[in-house]
Write a protein that holds these residues in place. Structure first.
Motif, mmCIF file in Angstrom:
data_model
loop_
_atom_site.group_PDB
_atom_site.id
_atom_site.type_symbol
_atom_site.label_atom_id
_atom_site.label_comp_id
_atom_site.label_asym_id
_atom_site.label_seq_id
_atom_site.Cartn_x
_atom_site.Cartn_y
_atom_site.Cartn_z
ATOM 1 N N LEU A 235 -18.122 24.077 21.672
ATOM 2 C CA LEU A 235 -17.620 22.820 21.116
ATOM 3 C C LEU A 235 -16.258 22.998 21.287
ATOM 4 O O LEU A 235 -15.549 23.957 20.565
ATOM 5 N N ARG A 236 -15.476 22.099 21.753
ATOM 6 C CA ARG A 236 -13.865 22.360 22.136
ATOM 7 C C ARG A 236 -13.179 21.176 21.224
ATOM 8 O O ARG A 236 -13.624 20.062 21.302
ATOM 9 N N PRO A 237 -12.404 21.453 20.572
ATOM 10 C CA PRO A 237 -11.505 20.488 19.692
ATOM 11 C C PRO A 237 -10.797 19.421 20.467
ATOM 12 O O PRO A 237 -9.941 19.962 21.361
ATOM 13 N N LEU A 238 -11.028 18.064 20.142
ATOM 14 C CA LEU A 238 -10.072 17.016 20.719
ATOM 15 C C LEU A 238 -9.165 16.697 19.603
ATOM 16 O O LEU A 238 -8.028 16.054 20.215
ATOM 17 N N ARG A 239 -9.491 16.842 18.413
ATOM 18 C CA ARG A 239 -8.636 16.059 17.275
ATOM 19 C C ARG A 239 -8.923 16.712 16.053
ATOM 20 O O ARG A 239 -10.117 16.858 15.524
ATOM 21 N N CYS A 240 -7.872 16.852 15.153
ATOM 22 C CA CYS A 240 -8.012 17.213 13.896
ATOM 23 C C CYS A 240 -7.156 16.538 12.955
ATOM 24 O O CYS A 240 -5.892 16.662 13.331
ATOM 25 N N GLU A 241 -7.571 15.744 11.964
ATOM 26 C CA GLU A 241 -6.746 15.059 11.093
ATOM 27 C C GLU A 241 -6.765 15.666 9.560
ATOM 28 O O GLU A 241 -8.102 15.799 9.292
ATOM 29 N N GLU A 242 -5.865 16.003 9.044
ATOM 30 C CA GLU A 242 -5.844 16.497 7.703
ATOM 31 C C GLU A 242 -5.103 15.086 6.830
ATOM 32 O O GLU A 242 -4.039 15.119 6.623
ATOM 33 N N VAL A 243 -6.141 14.562 6.293
ATOM 34 C CA VAL A 243 -5.661 13.383 5.346
ATOM 35 C C VAL A 243 -5.398 13.934 4.235
ATOM 36 O O VAL A 243 -6.025 14.476 3.381
ATOM 37 N N VAL A 244 -4.053 13.331 3.398
ATOM 38 C CA VAL A 244 -3.551 14.084 2.260
ATOM 39 C C VAL A 244 -3.925 12.979 1.167
ATOM 40 O O VAL A 244 -4.517 11.967 1.352
ATOM 41 N N VAL A 245 -3.904 13.804 0.071
ATOM 42 C CA VAL A 245 -4.311 13.085 -1.288
ATOM 43 C C VAL A 245 -3.365 11.887 -1.476
ATOM 44 O O VAL A 245 -2.339 12.197 -1.487
ATOM 45 N N PRO A 246 -4.000 10.910 -1.532
ATOM 46 C CA PRO A 246 -2.988 9.576 -1.932
ATOM 47 C C PRO A 246 -2.435 9.650 -3.327
ATOM 48 O O PRO A 246 -2.769 10.005 -4.302
ATOM 49 N N ALA A 247 -1.003 9.210 -3.517
ATOM 50 C CA ALA A 247 -0.422 8.951 -4.748
ATOM 51 C C ALA A 247 -1.205 8.247 -5.778
ATOM 52 O O ALA A 247 -1.519 7.032 -5.198
ATOM 53 N N SER A 248 -1.530 8.545 -6.741
ATOM 54 C CA SER A 248 -2.135 7.615 -7.818
ATOM 55 C C SER A 248 -0.850 6.801 -8.248
ATOM 56 O O SER A 248 -0.112 6.731 -8.461
ATOM 57 N N GLU A 249 -1.868 5.470 -8.256
ATOM 58 C CA GLU A 249 -1.187 4.275 -8.888
ATOM 59 C C GLU A 249 -1.766 3.774 -10.196
ATOM 60 O O GLU A 249 -1.100 2.945 -10.849
#
Length: 291
Positions: A235-249
């Motif tokens: 399997l070859r990678p096409l995309r990798c996203e590292e979604v960050v921790v959102p700032a708490s409101e």
């Protein structure tokens, strides 16, 4: 295995992480001195001194049996983080024969059916599958394991899996199954907990039948571990996203809070240290692979 969770240990860990980031130049002297003073205050706080909790680590089958009744209730912030990226990837793929691996209550299965796919969902929890059948009557749902999917060889154009692989102790057998069931040119879309988030305690909390605190068995896989497992089976990678921790409101807690909302309410007790420790930290990993 019994986990020992101590709120003071968690708070000191946040302070230490924040101080390490100051050590490499992300914060100034005033910040460092404030953190050291806060550590002294925490160590003198008698309400924290004897607040440790013994927590049972339970299997996904047992855990999701307990969680199935409330899993879809509002409050699971991961749902808000993964779906925009997953939908974007899915919208770029043609409709076909799709597998929702570890489908839970059918959250991804519904997205697939809405996009014209013929969907089979597989999960190890019969209770979660009951919810999925109610939620997505246009899909087929089967009991099965990620390491031995009840799906034929080269029978799927697309495999999706959401927030599940972190519960597998070894990614290799899971990716091997994904590769087995895919047709040539097929796609794999995965959203999972980021190892940074797991290291900060982002592990589902539950109460057992006797009220005993419990957490689902969860494993911290590095970003490279996913890549190596995928490449090993073609399997070859096409995309990798590292979604960050959102700032708490939300408003900050001023007291220890119940175990069920650890570690989030603990971070509220040391907001400056928590913001520094969590800045830029990963919340989710989202992958797109192709066979």
């Amino acid at each position: 295995m019994v986990i020992y969770e101590h709120p003071l240990a968690y708070l000191l860990g946040l302070e230490g992480t924040a101080l390490m980031r100051a050590f490499i130049g992300e914060h100034d002297r005033d910040f460092v001195e404030a953190r050291i003073a806060e550590v002294r205050r925490l160590l003198d706080d008698r309400s924290l001194a004897e607040a440790g909790v013994e927590v049972e680590r339970i299997s996904t089958v047992d855990g999701y049996r307990l969680w199935s009744a409330t899993y879809d209730q509002p409050g699971n912030g991961a749902f808000d983080l993964d779906e925009p990226v997953v939908k974007e990837i899915l919208d770029g793929l043609p409709a076909g024969d799709a597998l929702d691996a570890a489908c839970g209550t059918g959250r991804y299965a519904r997205l697939l059916v809405e996009r014209g796919h013929r969907v089979v969902g597989v999960d190890s929890s019969p209770e979660m599958l009951d919810k999925a059948r109610e939620r997505v009557p246009g899909a087929e749902f089967l009991v099965g394991d990620l390491r031995e999917l009840p799906v034929g060889d080269a029978s799927r154009d697309l495999v999706v899996s959401g927030l599940a692989l972190a519960h597998a102790p070894d990614l290799g057998p899971v990716f091997a199954e994904f590769a087995r069931v895919l047709r040539p040119g097929g796609n794999v879309v995965i959203a999972d907990m980021h190892p940074d988030a797991i290291a900060r305690g982002s592990i589902p909390s539950l109460r057992g039948p006797d009220g005993q605190p419990a957490r689902l068995a969860t494993y911290r896989h590095s970003v490279g571990a996913y890549l190596r497992a995928a490449l090993a089976v073609g399997l070859r990678p096409l995309r990798c996203e590292e979604v960050v921790v959102p700032a708490s409101e939300r408003a900050k807690a001023s007291e220890l809070g119940p175990w069920e909302v650890w570690p989030w309410c603990l971070a509220d007790l040391v907001p400056e240290a928590a913001r520094a420790a969590n800045a830029g930290a990963g919340a989710l990993l989202i992958w797109h692979f192709r066979a």
